[in-house]
Design an enzyme around this catalytic site. Structure first.
Site, short mmCIF file in Angstrom:
data_model
loop_
_atom_site.label_atom_id
_atom_site.label_comp_id
_atom_site.label_asym_id
_atom_site.label_seq_id
_atom_site.Cartn_x
_atom_site.Cartn_y
_atom_site.Cartn_z
N SER A 40 0.83 -1.20 0.00
CA SER A 40 0.00 0.00 0.00
C SER A 40 0.87 1.26 0.00
O SER A 40 1.68 1.45 -0.89
CB SER A 40 -0.96 -0.04 1.19
OG SER A 40 -2.03 0.85 1.01
N ASP A 154 -5.77 -3.78 -2.14
CA ASP A 154 -4.70 -3.44 -1.20
C ASP A 154 -4.03 -4.68 -0.59
O ASP A 154 -4.70 -5.59 -0.11
CB ASP A 154 -5.32 -2.59 -0.08
CG ASP A 154 -4.29 -1.88 0.78
OD1 ASP A 154 -3.41 -2.56 1.33
OD2 ASP A 154 -4.37 -0.65 0.90
#
Length: 289
Positions: A40, A154
């Site tokens: 991320s 993610d």
């Protein structure tokens, strides 16, 4: 002791900007980062560093005004998320050109999650920006990346501290930066006038956001912020247990902990404060190792 570092950067939204301060302090103290892995925001900062453009990114992110920030948010009400995420990456490309991961100056990986196959996706080749875009796709906030029969989101969903995905060379130090540590936040000295101005601009941005949502999707208006908070807390709950396991199993030589209370996930107006938070955490941690 070796000064070569295999660096692992966790996800954590705006808190991931603290990675910049950690990296700067590592280099200041003579450490050489020889490989990097991130999830991320950790994948974004790590990728920018591996491109040799960390200073340019730092100047850009700390200089964004409220108006500029709002213009970089490409809202959508379809496709599984509120934000496409293309505008901000396209803006970054103006100062940090895209390149293939295999052409970066050090080994790099970005971790994402395939929610159809229920498995990690680790990018070690191909477009850097494609890898970053997949890794930052917070479920229900950023639209997922669709590839063949996969839906990629993610990396924090499965592996927010991707120790297992960093390349090692045998004599390096494993340095892990976790920006979601359940520890108290230490006060950081920053110009109060500047921070207050940024905070005011951020709150204005939030108001603009809810107003935009209200005009384009009235049913979401009253719940938009609660929605973001709910998603954030839901992901964090599972993410923490997996992160603790990853750190326990990975046995880092140096673990730099950043308090999860240092900022909210979307508090990018705190960029300068967060970078300084990372720097001070690195100074304290390295002094004790």
């Amino acid at each position: 002791m070796s000064k070569k570092v295999a660096l692992v950067l966790s996800g954590g939204g705006a808190r991931g900007l603290a990675h910049i301060g950690v990296i700067e302090e590592l280099e200041k103290q003579g450490y050489e980062i020889t490989s990097i892995a991130g999830t991320s925001m950790g994948a974004l900062v790590g990728g920018v560093y591996a491109s040799g453009k960390l200073q340019e990114f730092k100047e850009w992110i700390t200089g964004l005004s409220r108006h500029e920030m709002f213009l970089l948010v490409d809202f959508t009400f379809g496709g599984g998320g509120l934000i496409k995420g293309e505008k901000v990456l396209n803006a970054m490309k103006e100062i940090i050109p895209d390149k293939n991961i295999e052409d970066l100056r050090i080994p790099y990986s970005a971790t994402a999650t395939d929610i159809i196959k229920h498995e990690e996706v680790v990018f070690t080749s191909g477009s850097l920006y494609y890898a970053i875009r997949a890794s930052i796709a917070i479920p229900s906030v950023f639209t997922p990346v669709l590839k063949d029969d996969s839906v990629i989101v993610d990396g924090g969903v499965l592996n927010n501290v991707p120790i297992s995905n960093v390349e090692r060379n045998g004599d390096d130090l494993l340095v892990v930066v976790n920006v979601n540590a359940d520890i108290p936040q230490k006060a950081i000295k920053v110009p109060k006038k500047e921070l207050k101005k940024k905070e005011s601009a951020y709150l204005k941005w939030i108001n603009d956001f809810t107003e935009f949502v209200g005009k384009n999707h009235p049913k979401e208006k009253k719940e938009s912020l609660n929605f973001l908070t709910l998603i954030d807390k839901t992901i964090y709950t599972g993410m923490q247990k997996l992160a603790h396991h990853s750190i326990s199993q990975g046995k880092p030589d140096i673990l730099v902990n950043i308090s999860r209370h240092s900022s909210g996930t979307y508090d990018f107006y705190k960029a300068k404060e967060l970078i300084e938070t990372g720097r001070l955490a690195a100074i304290e941690t390295l002094a004790n190792n």
